[in-house]
Design a protein around this motif. Structure first.
Motif, mmCIF file in Angstrom:
data_model
loop_
_atom_site.group_PDB
_atom_site.id
_atom_site.type_symbol
_atom_site.label_atom_id
_atom_site.label_comp_id
_atom_site.label_asym_id
_atom_site.label_seq_id
_atom_site.Cartn_x
_atom_site.Cartn_y
_atom_site.Cartn_z
ATOM 1 N N ILE A 100 0.874 -1.170 0.000
ATOM 2 C CA ILE A 100 0.000 0.000 0.000
ATOM 3 C C ILE A 100 0.909 1.217 0.000
ATOM 4 O O ILE A 100 1.770 1.353 0.877
ATOM 5 C CB ILE A 100 -0.931 0.015 1.223
ATOM 6 C CG1 ILE A 100 -1.820 -1.238 1.229
ATOM 7 C CG2 ILE A 100 -1.797 1.272 1.228
ATOM 8 C CD1 ILE A 100 -2.680 -1.374 2.480
ATOM 9 N N ALA A 118 -3.070 0.356 -3.615
ATOM 10 C CA ALA A 118 -2.278 -0.889 -3.629
ATOM 11 C C ALA A 118 -1.889 -1.303 -5.036
ATOM 12 O O ALA A 118 -1.523 -2.459 -5.279
ATOM 13 C CB ALA A 118 -3.067 -2.017 -2.952
ATOM 14 N N SER A 121 1.309 -3.333 -6.030
ATOM 15 C CA SER A 121 1.446 -4.772 -5.757
ATOM 16 C C SER A 121 1.740 -5.519 -7.061
ATOM 17 O O SER A 121 1.351 -5.083 -8.142
ATOM 18 C CB SER A 121 0.159 -5.316 -5.134
ATOM 19 O OG SER A 121 -0.168 -4.610 -3.955
ATOM 20 N N TYR A 133 -8.023 -7.856 -5.815
ATOM 21 C CA TYR A 133 -7.832 -7.140 -4.549
ATOM 22 C C TYR A 133 -9.079 -7.265 -3.680
ATOM 23 O O TYR A 133 -10.210 -7.146 -4.164
ATOM 24 C CB TYR A 133 -7.559 -5.661 -4.811
ATOM 25 C CG TYR A 133 -6.346 -5.395 -5.676
ATOM 26 C CD1 TYR A 133 -5.115 -5.094 -5.114
ATOM 27 C CD2 TYR A 133 -6.433 -5.454 -7.071
ATOM 28 C CE1 TYR A 133 -3.998 -4.846 -5.904
ATOM 29 C CE2 TYR A 133 -5.320 -5.217 -7.872
ATOM 30 C CZ TYR A 133 -4.112 -4.917 -7.279
ATOM 31 O OH TYR A 133 -3.019 -4.680 -8.065
#
Length: 206
Positions: A100, A118, A121, A133
């Motif tokens: 994050i 995020a 990622s 997610y």
């Protein structure tokens, strides 16, 4: 792992009875890579030195078993002598790197919009692959473990907390990031929502 390069070296050992002339003959190396029983003709060594079998990172598939065969040959006149050996090349499966953006602890006014991102990622084995997610939340303080009243989860890489939807408190907000293989990576931010304005700090050039 898929993200690592492959570097295998082949060496030839002559029997004691081999003549001095034979030992001076040039040796030909022929590499073959199989996935299961299928010959993968498209994957050949990138090395100019044929004693080496080299592949760049992200060439092989993750969590797969390959057989690598090397045949060494010498030719003297019309006679060719060769021998071969086969080894197993196993690639593992890496994890998902969940992140994050920003600090792991932060504060904001509950009257402001808060965005947690995020999108940085990634699947370590397949960095460009799509990810799933899932956001979740629980109260960190004043009552640890209480549900987050007003929290609205989603399935995207960014979470938006709208103004005045959640009470002033400290929350643990988690994101679970899942790749196509079902591997999960997690990251957490501790977010404190204040009733009073949080001072803004800026650094400017002078």
């Amino acid at each position: 792992y898929r993200w690592q390069p492959v570097n295998v070296f082949a060496s030839v050992t002559w029997p004691n009875c081999t003549s001095a002339v034979t030992r001076t003959l040039p040796i030909t190396y022929d590499w073959k890579l199989y996935k299961g029983i299928t010959f993968v003709a498209s994957l050949t060594t990138t090395s100019l030195d044929r004693r080496y079998f080299k592949l760049s990172p992200y060439t092989l598939d993750a969590s797969s078993t390959y057989s690598l065969s090397i045949t060494a040959s010498v030719t003297y006149g019309l006679v060719t002598i060769s021998n071969y050996v086969t080894g197993v090349l196993q690639t593992g499966q890496s994890s998902v790197s969940a992140v994050i953006a920003g600090a792991s602890e932060r504060s904001a006014n509950r009257q402001d919009t808060v965005i947690l991102d995020a999108s940085g990622s990634r699947d370590i084995d397949y960095p460009t692959a799509s990810l799933t997610y899932t956001w979740s939340c629980f109260v960190y303080s004043p009552v640890y473990g209480d549900p987050c009243v007003g929290f609205s989860s989603n399935q995207t890489s960014k979470l938006t907390i709208k103004p005045l939807t959640m009470a002033a408190a400290t929350y643990a907000i988690n994101v679970s990031v899942i790749n196509a293989a079902g591997t999960v990576g997690t990251a957490m931010v501790r977010l404190t929502l204040e009733s009073t304005r949080v001072p803004a700090v800026a650094i400017a050039d002078t």
